[in-house]
Design a protein around this motif. Structure first.
Motif, PDB file in Angstrom:
ATOM      1  N   LEU A 162       4.140 -32.756  60.893  1.00 53.92           N
ATOM      2  CA  LEU A 162       4.456 -32.708  59.462  1.00 53.92           C
ATOM      3  C   LEU A 162       5.033 -34.045  58.986  1.00 53.92           C
ATOM      4  CD1 LEU A 162       4.622 -31.068  56.860  1.00 53.92           C
ATOM      5  CD2 LEU A 162       6.866 -30.265  57.607  1.00 53.92           C
ATOM      6  N   GLY A 163       5.887 -34.656  59.783  1.00 53.00           N
ATOM      7  CA  GLY A 163       6.438 -35.965  59.428  1.00 53.00           C
ATOM      8  C   GLY A 163       5.364 -37.034  59.367  1.00 53.00           C
ATOM      9  N   ALA A 164       4.465 -37.033  60.351  1.00 54.56           N
ATOM     10  CA  ALA A 164       3.366 -38.003  60.348  1.00 54.56           C
ATOM     11  C   ALA A 164       2.446 -37.786  59.153  1.00 54.56           C
ATOM     12  CB  ALA A 164       2.578 -37.905  61.653  1.00 54.56           C
ATOM     13  N   ALA A 165       2.178 -36.528  58.812  1.00 56.92           N
ATOM     14  CA  ALA A 165       1.328 -36.218  57.655  1.00 56.92           C
ATOM     15  C   ALA A 165       1.993 -36.681  56.364  1.00 56.92           C
ATOM     16  CB  ALA A 165       1.043 -34.716  57.592  1.00 56.92           C
ATOM     17  N   THR A 166       3.291 -36.500  56.265  1.00 55.16           N
ATOM     18  CA  THR A 166       4.022 -36.921  55.064  1.00 55.16           C
ATOM     19  C   THR A 166       3.992 -38.435  54.900  1.00 55.16           C
ATOM     20  OG1 THR A 166       5.468 -35.003  55.288  1.00 55.16           O
ATOM     21  CG2 THR A 166       6.249 -36.792  53.887  1.00 55.16           C
ATOM     22  N   VAL A 167       4.224 -39.153  55.989  1.00 52.94           N
ATOM     23  CA  VAL A 167       4.195 -40.621  55.925  1.00 52.94           C
ATOM     24  C   VAL A 167       2.792 -41.117  55.587  1.00 52.94           C
ATOM     25  CG1 VAL A 167       4.412 -42.713  57.327  1.00 52.94           C
ATOM     26  CG2 VAL A 167       6.171 -40.956  57.444  1.00 52.94           C
TER      27      VAL A 167
ATOM     28  N   GLY B   7      -7.033 -39.776  58.502  1.00 52.40           N
ATOM     29  CA  GLY B   7      -5.952 -39.259  59.340  1.00 52.40           C
ATOM     30  C   GLY B   7      -4.912 -38.501  58.530  1.00 52.40           C
ATOM     31  N   ALA B   8      -4.658 -38.948  57.309  1.00 53.69           N
ATOM     32  CA  ALA B   8      -3.711 -38.235  56.444  1.00 53.69           C
ATOM     33  C   ALA B   8      -4.204 -36.825  56.150  1.00 53.69           C
ATOM     34  CB  ALA B   8      -3.498 -39.008  55.144  1.00 53.69           C
ATOM     35  N   LEU B   9      -5.493 -36.691  55.895  1.00 51.33           N
ATOM     36  CA  LEU B   9      -6.055 -35.368  55.628  1.00 51.33           C
ATOM     37  C   LEU B   9      -6.029 -34.485  56.872  1.00 51.33           C
ATOM     38  CD1 LEU B   9      -9.149 -36.373  53.474  1.00 51.33           C
ATOM     39  CD2 LEU B   9      -6.987 -35.445  52.688  1.00 51.33           C
ATOM     40  N   VAL B  10      -6.404 -35.060  58.007  1.00 51.82           N
ATOM     41  CA  VAL B  10      -6.429 -34.286  59.256  1.00 51.82           C
ATOM     42  C   VAL B  10      -5.021 -33.853  59.646  1.00 51.82           C
ATOM     43  CG1 VAL B  10      -6.907 -34.451  61.729  1.00 51.82           C
ATOM     44  CG2 VAL B  10      -8.569 -35.297  60.081  1.00 51.82           C
ATOM     45  N   LEU B  11      -4.060 -34.771  59.574  1.00 52.87           N
ATOM     46  CA  LEU B  11      -2.679 -34.425  59.921  1.00 52.87           C
ATOM     47  C   LEU B  11      -2.112 -33.358  58.998  1.00 52.87           C
ATOM     48  CD1 LEU B  11      -1.174 -37.915  60.750  1.00 52.87           C
ATOM     49  CD2 LEU B  11      -1.463 -36.006  62.328  1.00 52.87           C
ATOM     50  N   THR B  12      -2.456 -33.408  57.730  1.00 49.39           N
ATOM     51  CA  THR B  12      -1.992 -32.385  56.792  1.00 49.39           C
ATOM     52  C   THR B  12      -2.590 -31.031  57.133  1.00 49.39           C
ATOM     53  OG1 THR B  12      -1.748 -34.042  55.065  1.00 49.39           O
ATOM     54  CG2 THR B  12      -1.859 -31.753  54.362  1.00 49.39           C
ATOM     55  N   GLY B  13      -3.874 -30.997  57.453  1.00 49.97           N
ATOM     56  CA  GLY B  13      -4.513 -29.738  57.845  1.00 49.97           C
ATOM     57  C   GLY B  13      -3.946 -29.175  59.129  1.00 49.97           C
TER      58      GLY B  13
ATOM     59  N   ARG C 196      -0.522 -25.340  61.973  1.00 47.48           N
ATOM     60  CA  ARG C 196       0.571 -25.114  62.931  1.00 47.48           C
ATOM     61  C   ARG C 196       1.738 -24.384  62.274  1.00 47.48           C
ATOM     62  NH1 ARG C 196       0.295 -25.903  68.428  1.00 47.48           N
ATOM     63  NH2 ARG C 196      -1.106 -27.610  68.849  1.00 47.48           N
ATOM     64  N   ARG C 197       2.034 -24.794  61.067  1.00 43.37           N
ATOM     65  CA  ARG C 197       3.163 -24.168  60.357  1.00 43.37           C
ATOM     66  C   ARG C 197       2.871 -22.702  60.066  1.00 43.37           C
ATOM     67  NH1 ARG C 197       8.250 -25.441  58.815  1.00 43.37           N
ATOM     68  NH2 ARG C 197       8.799 -24.603  56.807  1.00 43.37           N
ATOM     69  N   ALA C 198       1.667 -22.399  59.636  1.00 44.91           N
ATOM     70  CA  ALA C 198       1.303 -21.008  59.372  1.00 44.91           C
ATOM     71  C   ALA C 198       1.325 -20.204  60.659  1.00 44.91           C
ATOM     72  CB  ALA C 198      -0.082 -20.941  58.731  1.00 44.91           C
ATOM     73  N   GLY C 199       0.867 -20.797  61.739  1.00 41.92           N
ATOM     74  CA  GLY C 199       0.866 -20.107  63.020  1.00 41.92           C
ATOM     75  C   GLY C 199       2.262 -19.881  63.558  1.00 41.92           C
ATOM     76  N   SER C 200       3.193 -20.799  63.303  1.00 41.91           N
ATOM     77  CA  SER C 200       4.545 -20.645  63.844  1.00 41.91           C
ATOM     78  C   SER C 200       5.351 -19.604  63.074  1.00 41.91           C
ATOM     79  CB  SER C 200       5.278 -21.987  63.827  1.00 41.91           C
ATOM     80  OG  SER C 200       5.560 -22.396  62.513  1.00 41.91           O
ATOM     81  N   ARG C 201       5.025 -19.364  61.835  1.00 39.86           N
ATOM     82  CA  ARG C 201       5.772 -18.379  61.043  1.00 39.86           C
ATOM     83  C   ARG C 201       5.399 -16.948  61.402  1.00 39.86           C
ATOM     84  NH1 ARG C 201       6.010 -20.581  54.870  1.00 39.86           N
ATOM     85  NH2 ARG C 201       7.493 -22.217  55.267  1.00 39.86           N
ATOM     86  N   THR C 202       4.163 -16.729  61.731  1.00 44.51           N
ATOM     87  CA  THR C 202       3.706 -15.361  61.948  1.00 44.51           C
ATOM     88  C   THR C 202       3.514 -15.024  63.410  1.00 44.51           C
ATOM     89  OG1 THR C 202       1.403 -16.017  61.786  1.00 44.51           O
ATOM     90  CG2 THR C 202       2.494 -15.359  59.740  1.00 44.51           C
ATOM     91  N   GLY C 203       3.812 -15.957  64.287  1.00 44.69           N
ATOM     92  CA  GLY C 203       3.618 -15.690  65.700  1.00 44.69           C
ATOM     93  C   GLY C 203       2.180 -15.912  66.135  1.00 44.69           C
ATOM     94  N   GLY C 204       1.425 -16.710  65.410  1.00 40.63           N
ATOM     95  CA  GLY C 204       0.040 -17.020  65.771  1.00 40.63           C
ATOM     96  C   GLY C 204      -0.931 -16.305  64.855  1.00 40.63           C
ATOM     97  N   GLY C 205      -2.184 -16.622  64.997  1.00 40.96           N
ATOM     98  CA  GLY C 205      -3.213 -15.899  64.273  1.00 40.96           C
ATOM     99  C   GLY C 205      -3.632 -16.506  62.952  1.00 40.96           C
ATOM    100  N   CYS C 206      -3.531 -17.805  62.787  1.00 36.06           N
ATOM    101  CA  CYS C 206      -4.036 -18.486  61.583  1.00 36.06           C
ATOM    102  C   CYS C 206      -3.467 -17.917  60.299  1.00 36.06           C
ATOM    103  CB  CYS C 206      -5.562 -18.441  61.549  1.00 36.06           C
ATOM    104  SG  CYS C 206      -6.299 -19.408  62.855  1.00 36.06           S
TER     105      CYS C 206
END
Length: 108
Positions: A12-17, A67-73, A78-88
């Motif tokens: 997320l930090g790399a995507a933001t930068v 790379g900015a687009l790929v890192l954001t995606g 990853r963020r969506a997966g970490s909130r729900t315990g996986g599963g896109c």
């Protein structure tokens, strides 16, 4: 902090930068380059734009731009997966058992 949350934070930090750098490039171009070129003759404008297009076609620019687009995606996935315990991003629905639901009160 878990390894997954550290990875999510790093991506997320790399995507933001990366997005900030691309946004800054667009801002400089819109506020400085284009108004400066608008003051010149049409032939000079076309020549300079062609030269700039040639200069932008390099691996560093493509890596930062795409790379900015790929890192954001990746970060969003990853963020969506970490909130729900996986599963896109699919969230589990919790259901209450009939015995735990409150009974409606009839007194007012």
């Amino acid at each position: 902090m878990t390894r997954n949350s550290t990875l999510v934070g790093t991506v997320l930090g790399a995507a933001t930068v990366a997005m900030g750098l691309i946004a800054g490039a667009f801002y400089i171009f819109a506020c400085g380059v284009m108004p400066g070129l608008a003051r010149s003759d049409d032939r000079v404008y076309v020549e300079v734009m062609r030269d700039m297009n040639d200069a932008f076609e390099n691996p560093v620019f493509f890596l930062s731009f795409l790379g900015a687009l790929v890192l954001t995606g990746v970060s969003a996935g990853r963020r969506a997966g970490s909130r729900t315990g996986g599963g896109c991003g699919r969230q589990r629905r919790r259901t209450r058992s009939p015995s735990s639901s409150p009974s409606p009160s009839t007194s007012r």
